[in-house]
Motif scaffolding. Structure first.
Motif, short mmCIF file in Angstrom:
data_model
loop_
_atom_site.label_atom_id
_atom_site.label_comp_id
_atom_site.label_asym_id
_atom_site.label_seq_id
_atom_site.Cartn_x
_atom_site.Cartn_y
_atom_site.Cartn_z
N ALA A 16 0.84 -1.21 0.00
CA ALA A 16 0.00 0.00 0.00
C ALA A 16 0.87 1.24 0.00
O ALA A 16 2.04 1.20 0.39
CB ALA A 16 -0.91 0.02 1.23
N LYS A 17 0.28 2.34 -0.45
CA LYS A 17 0.96 3.62 -0.34
C LYS A 17 0.17 4.46 0.65
O LYS A 17 -1.04 4.50 0.61
CB LYS A 17 1.00 4.30 -1.70
N VAL A 60 -3.62 3.64 -0.60
CA VAL A 60 -4.05 3.01 -1.85
C VAL A 60 -3.33 1.68 -1.98
O VAL A 60 -2.15 1.57 -1.66
CB VAL A 60 -3.71 3.91 -3.06
N SER A 61 -4.04 0.66 -2.44
CA SER A 61 -3.44 -0.65 -2.70
C SER A 61 -4.16 -1.25 -3.91
O SER A 61 -5.39 -1.22 -3.95
CB SER A 61 -3.63 -1.56 -1.48
N PRO A 62 -3.49 -1.77 -4.94
CA PRO A 62 -2.04 -1.93 -5.05
C PRO A 62 -1.34 -0.63 -5.45
O PRO A 62 -2.00 0.39 -5.70
CB PRO A 62 -1.91 -2.96 -6.18
N VAL A 63 -0.01 -0.71 -5.54
CA VAL A 63 0.81 0.43 -5.92
C VAL A 63 1.48 0.05 -7.24
O VAL A 63 2.19 -0.95 -7.32
CB VAL A 63 1.87 0.68 -4.82
N SER A 64 1.23 0.88 -8.29
CA SER A 64 1.57 0.46 -9.65
C SER A 64 3.04 0.09 -9.83
O SER A 64 3.36 -0.82 -10.59
CB SER A 64 1.17 1.54 -10.64
N ALA A 93 -6.84 -0.47 3.79
CA ALA A 93 -6.84 -0.73 2.35
C ALA A 93 -6.35 -2.14 2.02
O ALA A 93 -6.77 -2.74 1.03
CB ALA A 93 -5.97 0.30 1.63
N VAL A 94 -5.48 -2.68 2.87
CA VAL A 94 -4.85 -3.98 2.59
C VAL A 94 -5.81 -5.14 2.92
O VAL A 94 -6.00 -6.05 2.10
CB VAL A 94 -3.53 -4.12 3.40
N LEU A 95 -6.40 -5.12 4.10
CA LEU A 95 -7.23 -6.27 4.50
C LEU A 95 -8.44 -6.48 3.59
O LEU A 95 -8.78 -7.64 3.29
CB LEU A 95 -7.65 -6.18 5.98
N PRO A 96 -9.11 -5.41 3.11
CA PRO A 96 -10.22 -5.67 2.18
C PRO A 96 -9.78 -6.34 0.88
O PRO A 96 -10.60 -6.92 0.18
CB PRO A 96 -10.80 -4.27 1.92
N ARG A 97 -8.49 -6.28 0.55
CA ARG A 97 -8.00 -6.95 -0.67
C ARG A 97 -7.53 -8.38 -0.41
O ARG A 97 -7.18 -9.10 -1.34
CB ARG A 97 -6.84 -6.16 -1.30
#
Ligand code: AMP
Ligand code: GLY
Length: 427
Positions: free
Chosen positions: A215-216, A236-240, A300-304
């Motif tokens: 994440a950023k 934000v996740s992912p990070v390009s 942002a990470v856990l929901p993905r």
């Protein structure tokens, strides 16, 4: 299984949200929790560092697993407290041992560890008041800007970046003379790393590991990364730019030597490692280790995460993590923090929050909230974390901002530019 989760922020609401979806959960308790976690389990009024009360509760309630959100109880040795107690040692603790938590609890320890195990990081030296003059000389050898870090935990405020040498010398003297109390009795001075930052997250049982989505984080209070540092204003996740090549470098140059180093040092580590990384022209460097998940990155990470979190934690506790499934959803998650106007300086608390119930396209994780006279009110600087998932970053951003438009509290502040740097990033 009966689970006790320690903490009370947006990160812990996100943990509670993910744990509540586990097939393996019987009862979830959160100490002390917040009004958001109370929707998913039972909040228990015990402080995160009150080990005796935590013990009493775990024994009485037949807790099977303790999940530690923040770093403080880990640095204070909660893992060892459980491991060394006859009544508690059967309980799985998800979190580093006291020795492992030094990776976050002492910057000097972390730098020495990285140097010893050839993990890429900025060049550094550590100073105390006794050799302050050597510190001034070391600063003279570096180029601006200068990075000064209090060795110990300083509530996220212990890193000072100085633009010129005079300011760096004054700051070094102030820090060594107690600017951050005991935390800055030792100061790490390091080279400034250029590039773009990213947070990467590892879950390890001490032998194998799973790389979680990266994440950023957006640390500054104002748009365009201006103004004071905060706990984080969005994620934000992912990070390009985290492509397979970069990820492989992080695994082989950083994560694997870190886990091997912990083994060599005979340090128990069964929990999260948060890598604060600088991407310098495609090469990863460690800015810092944390022994917990990030906040707001977790939101942002856990929901993905396409996995049963308690199943993964069971793998951590029984050192069978390599057998567990841990996939990532192919969607973008965007988290925008709604903060109290004035944060990170002074701000009012006790302001009524309206409209969360009208949000239907995002998840609203609560951070600085409280219930008073049956109304939901603000109780901290970072109040809510609004997370949306969608196929593209643009769509996820649109959802989060539309959801925020439905939420109201006096002096609510949020950044309008979350994710814009990633949208504009050119390799
Ligand atoms: P920390 O409190 O360790 O997260 O550090 C706060 C912030 O300071 C980091 O997120 C970076 O933006 C910045 N920082 C720390 N160390 C360095 C470094 N060596 N070079 C450039 N920036 C740094
Ligand atoms: N968001 C950065 C941290 O949790 O330290």
């Amino acid at each position: 299984m009966n689970v006790l989760l320690l903490g009370s922020g947006g990160r812990e609401h996100a943990f509670a949200w993910k744990i509540a979806q586990s097939k393996k959960l019987k009862n979830l308790y959160i100490a002390p929790g917040n009004p958001g976690t109370a929707l998913l389990g039972e909040n228990i009024n015990i402080g995160i560092n009150d080990f005796e009360q935590i013990k009493k509760f775990c024994v009485e309630t037949k807790i099977n697993m303790l999940v530690v959100g923040p770093e403080e109880p880990l640095v204070n040795g909660i893992y060892d407290f459980f491991a060394n107690d006859e009544q508690l040692k059967h309980i799985a603790v998800i979190g580093a041992s006291k020795a492992g938590a030094m990776l976050e609890g002492s910057k000097d320890f972390a730098k020495e560890f990285m140097q010893k195990y050839n993990i890429p990081t900025a060049r550094y030296k550590t100073f105390t008041l006794a050799n302050i003059n050597a510190g001034f000389e070391f600063l003279e050898m570096l180029a601006a800007p200068y990075v000064l870090k209090a060795d110990g935990l300083a509530a996220g405020k212990g890193v000072v970046i100085c633009e010129n040498i005079d300011n760096a010398k004054t700051t070094l003297a102030e820090m060594l003379n107690g600017k951050f109390g005991a935390a800055s009795q030792k100061v790490v001075i390091e080279e400034f790393l250029h590039g773009i930052e990213v947070s990467m997250f590892v879950l390890t049982d001490g032998i194998s590991y799973k790389l979680l989505p990266e994440a950023k984080d957006y640390k500054r209070i104002y748009d365009g990364d201006k103004g004071a540092n905060t706990g984080g204003m969005g994620a934000v996740s992912p990070v390009s730019f985290v492509d397979d090549t970069f990820r492989k470098k992080v695994c082989s140059q950083i994560i694997e030597p870190t886990i091997a180093g912990l083994q060599t040092e005979k340090i128990n580590y069964q929990g999260f490692i948060f890598l604060g990384l600088m991407n310098n022209c495609g090469e990863p460097y460690v800015i810092e280790y944390n022994v917990r998940m990030g906040d707001p990155e977790t939101e942002a990470v856990l929901p993905r995460l396409d996995a049963d979190l308690l199943d993964l934690f069971e793998g951590v506790a029984t050192k069978t993590l390599h057998n567990k499934k841990c996939e990532t959803l192919n969607q973008t998650a965007v988290t925008v923090i709604c903060a109290s106007g004035g944060y990170p300086d002074s701000y009012r608390k006790g302001i009524e929050i309206f409209g969360i119930e009208n949000v239907d396209k995002s998840i609203v994780f609560q951070a600085g909230t409280t219930v008073c006279n049956d109304t939901l009110q603000t109780s901290g600087g970072r109040v809510l974390a609004v997370t949306s998932l969608d196929d593209t970053i643009e769509n996820a951003l649109q959802k989060s901002y539309e959801s925020i438009a439905k939420i109201k509290f006096q002096n609510m502040y949020f950044r309008k530019d979350i994710g814009q740097d990633i949208l504009n990033y050119k390799k």
